[in-house]
Design an enzyme around this catalytic site. Sequence first.
Site, PDB file in Angstrom:
ATOM      1  N   THR B 139      51.726  32.562  41.861  1.00 26.64           N
ATOM      2  CA  THR B 139      51.229  31.299  41.329  1.00 26.64           C
ATOM      3  C   THR B 139      52.288  30.544  40.523  1.00 26.64           C
ATOM      4  O   THR B 139      53.079  31.147  39.800  1.00 26.64           O
ATOM      5  CB  THR B 139      49.999  31.573  40.440  1.00 26.64           C
ATOM      6  OG1 THR B 139      49.046  32.268  41.229  1.00 26.64           O
ATOM      7  CG2 THR B 139      49.388  30.287  39.922  1.00 26.64           C
ATOM      8  N   PRO B 141      52.957  26.502  38.382  1.00 22.94           N
ATOM      9  CA  PRO B 141      52.195  25.421  37.754  1.00 22.94           C
ATOM     10  C   PRO B 141      51.653  24.417  38.783  1.00 22.94           C
ATOM     11  O   PRO B 141      50.581  23.858  38.601  1.00 22.94           O
ATOM     12  CB  PRO B 141      53.226  24.749  36.835  1.00 22.94           C
ATOM     13  CG  PRO B 141      54.210  25.824  36.518  1.00 22.94           C
ATOM     14  CD  PRO B 141      54.279  26.686  37.744  1.00 22.94           C
ATOM     15  N   SER B 145      46.040  28.019  44.100  1.00 26.49           N
ATOM     16  CA  SER B 145      45.283  28.385  45.299  1.00 26.49           C
ATOM     17  C   SER B 145      46.038  28.002  46.566  1.00 26.49           C
ATOM     18  O   SER B 145      45.954  28.691  47.577  1.00 26.49           O
ATOM     19  CB  SER B 145      43.926  27.697  45.279  1.00 26.49           C
ATOM     20  OG  SER B 145      43.168  28.187  44.196  1.00 26.49           O
ATOM     21  N   THR B 171      50.143  38.926  35.834  1.00 19.25           N
ATOM     22  CA  THR B 171      49.600  40.113  35.188  1.00 19.25           C
ATOM     23  C   THR B 171      50.699  41.138  34.952  1.00 19.25           C
ATOM     24  O   THR B 171      51.429  41.470  35.888  1.00 19.25           O
ATOM     25  CB  THR B 171      48.482  40.716  36.066  1.00 19.25           C
ATOM     26  OG1 THR B 171      47.446  39.746  36.196  1.00 19.25           O
ATOM     27  CG2 THR B 171      47.907  41.981  35.444  1.00 19.25           C
ATOM     28  N   ASP B 262      44.199  40.846  51.635  1.00 17.29           N
ATOM     29  CA  ASP B 262      43.188  41.556  52.411  1.00 17.29           C
ATOM     30  C   ASP B 262      42.898  42.934  51.837  1.00 17.29           C
ATOM     31  O   ASP B 262      41.805  43.468  51.988  1.00 17.29           O
ATOM     32  CB  ASP B 262      43.622  41.687  53.883  1.00 17.29           C
ATOM     33  CG  ASP B 262      43.705  40.325  54.559  1.00 17.29           C
ATOM     34  OD1 ASP B 262      43.166  39.354  53.991  1.00 17.29           O
ATOM     35  OD2 ASP B 262      44.315  40.240  55.644  1.00 17.29           O
ATOM     36  N   ARG B 265      41.738  41.954  47.538  1.00 12.92           N
ATOM     37  CA  ARG B 265      40.477  41.264  47.222  1.00 12.92           C
ATOM     38  C   ARG B 265      39.295  42.234  47.119  1.00 12.92           C
ATOM     39  O   ARG B 265      38.497  42.108  46.182  1.00 12.92           O
ATOM     40  CB  ARG B 265      40.207  40.150  48.243  1.00 12.92           C
ATOM     41  CG  ARG B 265      41.005  38.911  47.908  1.00 12.92           C
ATOM     42  CD  ARG B 265      40.864  37.789  48.905  1.00 12.92           C
ATOM     43  NE  ARG B 265      41.698  36.668  48.453  1.00 12.92           N
ATOM     44  CZ  ARG B 265      42.155  35.695  49.230  1.00 12.92           C
ATOM     45  NH1 ARG B 265      41.848  35.680  50.508  1.00 12.92           N
ATOM     46  NH2 ARG B 265      42.889  34.733  48.735  1.00 12.92           N
ATOM     47  N   GLY B 359      20.090  38.500  23.632  1.00 12.25           N
ATOM     48  CA  GLY B 359      19.850  37.481  22.610  1.00 12.25           C
ATOM     49  C   GLY B 359      21.014  37.382  21.641  1.00 12.25           C
ATOM     50  O   GLY B 359      22.097  37.928  21.887  1.00 12.25           O
ATOM     51  N   GLU B 382      43.141  36.067  42.412  1.00 13.48           N
ATOM     52  CA  GLU B 382      43.126  36.596  43.786  1.00 13.48           C
ATOM     53  C   GLU B 382      42.411  35.632  44.734  1.00 13.48           C
ATOM     54  O   GLU B 382      41.837  36.047  45.736  1.00 13.48           O
ATOM     55  CB  GLU B 382      42.429  37.953  43.832  1.00 13.48           C
ATOM     56  CG  GLU B 382      43.166  39.050  43.107  1.00 13.48           C
ATOM     57  CD  GLU B 382      44.414  39.481  43.850  1.00 13.48           C
ATOM     58  OE1 GLU B 382      45.496  39.227  43.310  1.00 13.48           O
ATOM     59  OE2 GLU B 382      44.314  40.034  44.950  1.00 13.48           O
TER      60      GLU B 382
END
Lengths: 380, 404
Positions: B139, B141, B145, B171, B262, B265, B359, B382
């Site tokens: 990824t 900036p 996707s 990560t 594949d 995911r 609650g 992912e």
Amino acid sequence: MISFQPTEEEQAFFQVARSLAVEKIRPAARECEKRRTVSADLIARVNELGLSALELPELWGGLELPLLSQAIIWQGLSYGDLGVIQGLPGAGEASSLFRLSSEHRAWHRYREIAKGGQWPTVAWVDEAEQKEPLKQPIRVRRRGSGYVVDGVSSPVRLASKADWVVIAARDEEETVLLALDERVWEIEEGDIRLGLLASGIARLRFAEVYAGPEQLVARGPEADAWLNRVRARNQVIEAAKEVGLMEAALDYTIEYTAGRKAFGQEIAKFQGVSFTIAEMAFACRGAKCLVWQAASAVDRGDEQADGFAWRALACAHRSLRYVTDQAVQMLGGHGYVQEYPVEKWMRDAEAQVMLYGRERDWLIRRGEQLLSERKERVAP
Amino acid sequence: MISFTLSPQQKQMKELVHWFAKHEVRPIALEADRLGRVPDEWLEKVNKMGIQLNASSFSGGRAPSVSDKKKEKKEREGNRIAVIAAEELAWGCPAVALSLPGPGLGGPPVQSSGTPEQKQRFLSIFTKDEPRWGAYALTEPEAGSDASGIRTTARKVDGGYVLNGQKIFITNGARASWVVVFATIDPSLGRAGHRAFVVEKGTPGFTATRTVQKMGLRANETAELLFEDCFVPDDNLLGGEELYSANANRPSGFQVAMKTFDSTRPIVAAMAVGIARAAYEYTLEVVKREYPRQGRLYYEAAELLAEAEQEIEAARLLTWEAAWKADIGEPNAMEAAICKAVAGKMALHVCAMCLELLGPAGLDGHLVEKLYRDVKVFDIFEGTQQIQRLVTARRLYAPYGVHV
């Protein structure tokens, strides 16, 4: 070992069911609905292939297949049209009871009649539980060594065609399972317009009908035990049929949206459409997994099998409503008119869900089961 | 034959990882979230125990967490074991689980596309006594996707490549001993220009500029990486030149990135299932203990819990289906997308239902509110919810020749 691979036999059965669904059942669906009955040649074809005897006991000449295999076959058949499938005559939901109590004397006459190869049609009236608020339960009272049945049932499928009726109800003390024949009931056809119109849905009226001791199948704990098993089996079968219908609606909608053009391109290319298609696929596949899992749990005799069946049916109900509604939506105005099958599928879906128990009830029941389980406490 | 029961090996792995998750991971989960990191001494301890996010597991060879060298396989079941173990680990704490030493998401591309020499060189470091990490940097900036739109460049020079660009949301990116970095040799080539490199920590021109603060998964490090005239030798081009020249007109680098998904995911989906299950199980016990046994509240709770359980189970089965397909060697891209989409959405929904049942009391230093914060990203990383729908729809429409 985790596996999603059907056996070769299951695949062969599925192929037969799918072919019949696509080639014979679907083309005949509108006509069957119009005539409010399944055509004789279709019934003959289904019987010829042995598909009406999937659950029936081997002792009676039935196939007595594992529930998982049946789930796959019903899924394949309902891909054609659920209205037709639900209108197929025969033992229907009583098949599971026959399977579990195959040597019971209450069935001797039924078996005699069935020897000609035709299974008399049985309507299944389960009013042993008061769940639906609009239901007026059928009253059953002891008289001498038999019972008196009184009242009007909720609408059930196959009622208008029934040669026999199996009733589960409660007398003052306990659950009673009775097998009635000789048309000791009246049929109240009513004004049913929603869906499953070829399935013979009607109410059955019993006016002080006497059932002798030979018509008593079981009572008390024995009746409850049988009923629980019968219900779980039937819930899985119905949920499997629902999966078949939703797969039909999904595939039809994919094909339609792939071909239909608007604003200069296939509407599939709009994400409002393609994302909905993906969502429909998610719903179908999730429901299918839960149904297969529940079927396999019943086959294994898993002690939680009834809970698995409840959650599978609840999920199938929700998914079926969603998928068939979206199918109509994706076809737009074409979805609403009867030149296309999807409006029928949406109506059939809703009628099916109404007949086979409210999603919320199944969830609450499963929830109560979960809350009563003993399990290790998890530290926060 | 269709079956939903675990094989002895799967069952054994589930029990082992659950034990670890319950006794080692869960007890530090809330504290690690508060601190925003996993304590070093804990990482050293588990590394000594031989527990790591194992590279080969993600490519279907091994379980993700616990090394088991004596395994003898009849049928390939690595993907199934991996999702079973991932669910248990995430049940303990997803942030801690993702921080476990090991190659992590960097493992699969090395395993599937690396040369034997590269596999040996990059994967052998995880057998060392001190904790080590690998990472996966795709990824940017301007390209999340849409992975095909990456802008990090790789300029061919004598003996290697020079990388320039920025990667975000990586990560374990700052602590990693090496990072699989995707870059393009020529943006005008589109996907065909993509290449995957292994960049080692300490390479001049490669810096981790900062770690970001997040809604959840706070104990897990998410870094930004910068490449400024960073020279990477030819030996670090994943798969070597042959991989790309053999497929001159095919987008191999891009495929390396996509193929990873594949297998990963379903792992991510399994983790979402584990998180949802953790929230559900906790809440179930609270309702059992604290709620009145009858009345409106009780039945509402019963319904919500059953709905949660049903959704969790459906997502789990879809995940198993994707893993099973990978194990039997069938294409599983659609199943992988479906389970990821369903599980990510489901897990957020289930955690929200659990918070509702707890609650206001559930706000105060509570496991479930932490899980709710943690789980949202499982609907994003992912491949977002939207990407999974796109992948699914594309495959559903493929038989009709319509590209959506």
